[in-house]
Design a protein around this motif. Sequence first.
Motif, short mmCIF file in Angstrom:
data_model
loop_
_atom_site.label_atom_id
_atom_site.label_comp_id
_atom_site.label_asym_id
_atom_site.label_seq_id
_atom_site.Cartn_x
_atom_site.Cartn_y
_atom_site.Cartn_z
N GLY A 157 0.81 -1.21 0.00
CA GLY A 157 0.00 0.00 0.00
C GLY A 157 0.84 1.26 0.00
N ALA A 158 0.75 2.03 -1.06
CA ALA A 158 1.47 3.30 -1.18
C ALA A 158 0.59 4.41 -0.64
CB ALA A 158 1.85 3.54 -2.64
N VAL A 159 0.34 4.36 0.67
CA VAL A 159 -0.61 5.27 1.31
C VAL A 159 0.13 6.29 2.18
CG1 VAL A 159 -2.44 3.56 1.25
CG2 VAL A 159 -0.92 3.64 3.22
N HIS A 160 -0.63 7.19 2.82
CA HIS A 160 -0.02 8.23 3.65
C HIS A 160 0.77 7.63 4.81
CE1 HIS A 160 -1.82 11.41 1.40
NE2 HIS A 160 -3.06 11.13 1.76
N ILE A 161 0.25 6.58 5.42
CA ILE A 161 0.97 5.94 6.52
C ILE A 161 2.31 5.42 6.03
CG2 ILE A 161 0.95 4.02 8.17
CD1 ILE A 161 -2.12 4.23 8.19
N SER A 162 2.32 4.86 4.83
CA SER A 162 3.57 4.34 4.26
C SER A 162 4.60 5.45 4.08
CB SER A 162 3.30 3.67 2.91
OG SER A 162 2.30 2.69 3.02
N VAL A 172 8.21 4.82 5.97
CA VAL A 172 9.47 4.58 5.26
C VAL A 172 10.67 5.23 5.93
CG1 VAL A 172 10.71 5.14 3.14
CG2 VAL A 172 8.51 3.98 3.02
N PRO A 173 10.66 6.53 6.24
CA PRO A 173 11.84 7.11 6.89
C PRO A 173 12.12 6.54 8.26
CG PRO A 173 10.05 8.72 6.75
CD PRO A 173 9.65 7.55 5.92
N LEU A 174 11.08 6.18 9.00
CA LEU A 174 11.28 5.56 10.31
C LEU A 174 11.97 4.20 10.15
CD1 LEU A 174 7.88 6.26 12.13
CD2 LEU A 174 10.11 7.29 12.63
N ALA A 175 11.49 3.43 9.19
CA ALA A 175 12.07 2.11 8.95
C ALA A 175 13.53 2.22 8.56
CB ALA A 175 11.28 1.38 7.86
N ARG A 176 13.84 3.17 7.72
CA ARG A 176 15.23 3.36 7.29
C ARG A 176 16.12 3.77 8.46
NH1 ARG A 176 14.84 6.22 1.33
NH2 ARG A 176 15.00 4.28 0.16
N LEU A 177 15.58 4.59 9.34
CA LEU A 177 16.34 5.04 10.50
C LEU A 177 16.74 3.84 11.38
CD1 LEU A 177 17.33 7.57 12.06
CD2 LEU A 177 15.15 7.52 13.29
N ALA A 213 1.36 9.77 10.72
CA ALA A 213 2.68 9.73 11.34
C ALA A 213 2.65 8.98 12.67
CB ALA A 213 3.22 11.14 11.54
N GLU A 214 1.61 9.23 13.46
CA GLU A 214 1.49 8.54 14.74
C GLU A 214 1.28 7.04 14.54
OE1 GLU A 214 -0.47 12.17 17.39
OE2 GLU A 214 -1.75 10.60 16.56
N ILE A 215 0.47 6.67 13.56
CA ILE A 215 0.25 5.26 13.27
C ILE A 215 1.55 4.61 12.82
CG2 ILE A 215 -0.97 3.62 11.77
CD1 ILE A 215 -3.31 5.66 11.71
N ALA A 216 2.34 5.34 12.02
CA ALA A 216 3.64 4.82 11.57
C ALA A 216 4.55 4.57 12.77
CB ALA A 216 4.29 5.80 10.60
N VAL A 217 4.54 5.48 13.74
CA VAL A 217 5.35 5.29 14.95
C VAL A 217 4.89 4.04 15.69
CG1 VAL A 217 5.84 6.24 17.25
CG2 VAL A 217 5.98 7.71 15.25
N SER A 218 3.59 3.86 15.82
CA SER A 218 3.07 2.68 16.55
C SER A 218 3.42 1.39 15.83
CB SER A 218 1.55 2.81 16.72
OG SER A 218 0.85 2.57 15.51
#
Length: 225
Positions: free
Chosen positions: A79-84, A88-93, A206-211
């Motif tokens: 899914g190329a969505v807003h959460i993605s 992505v930058p969090l995962a790379r970090l 962004a918050e969902i990505a952090v979770s």
Amino acid sequence: MDLKLLSALNAARRARKAAVLVTDLDGGPARIVTEDVLAGDRLEEPIRAALRSGRSGVVGETRTFLTVQVPPAQMVVIGAVHISQALVPLARLLGYDPVIVDPRTAFATKERFPDVTVHAEWPDVALPPLNVDRYTAFIALTHDPKIDDPALIHAFERDCFYIGALGSRKTHAKRVERLGAQGVSAEAMARIKAPVGLAIGAITPAEIAVSIMAEVTQAWRQGIA
């Protein structure tokens, strides 16, 4: 290092298998332990702990050193969505090299995901070449059963260490019903983290990505071995 041991370590690396070189610091013979022969090993508990942490070191008060070789963790995002975009930058970090899969070409674009590998294809086409395996975090975010469901089935078959899917409990209940009708076992479906991410009250993408990233890290560090 003995050439046979080096060859075995290289073979494990190529096959994306975790391996531990067990060395007697007093000069005894070294050996390699891989996951498929770990059960019952006299050092099974400390080796599993070392695999979870990814850290090499001496076993307790012994004169045994464990050199840990763990495949780099992968992340596949359906899914190329807003959460993605936030994920992505969090995962790379945290050391992941995320890959995006989404057949919806309006979403899966280089403009929205610069410098990210994006496969604008259906999961049955995009996923087999990606070598999804036990060291892969697999996250389904499209909210579209036609895309997410076959992708999740692929993740079950590859024994991913983390499988998460976006959606409310009601949405997930319908997902479980659909997957069950396709022959997916209850045990496999129980592995899906849904709603995806740790329960921190996340609302924004962004918050969902952090979770999600926190839950992936928890699974990687506490449950991989």
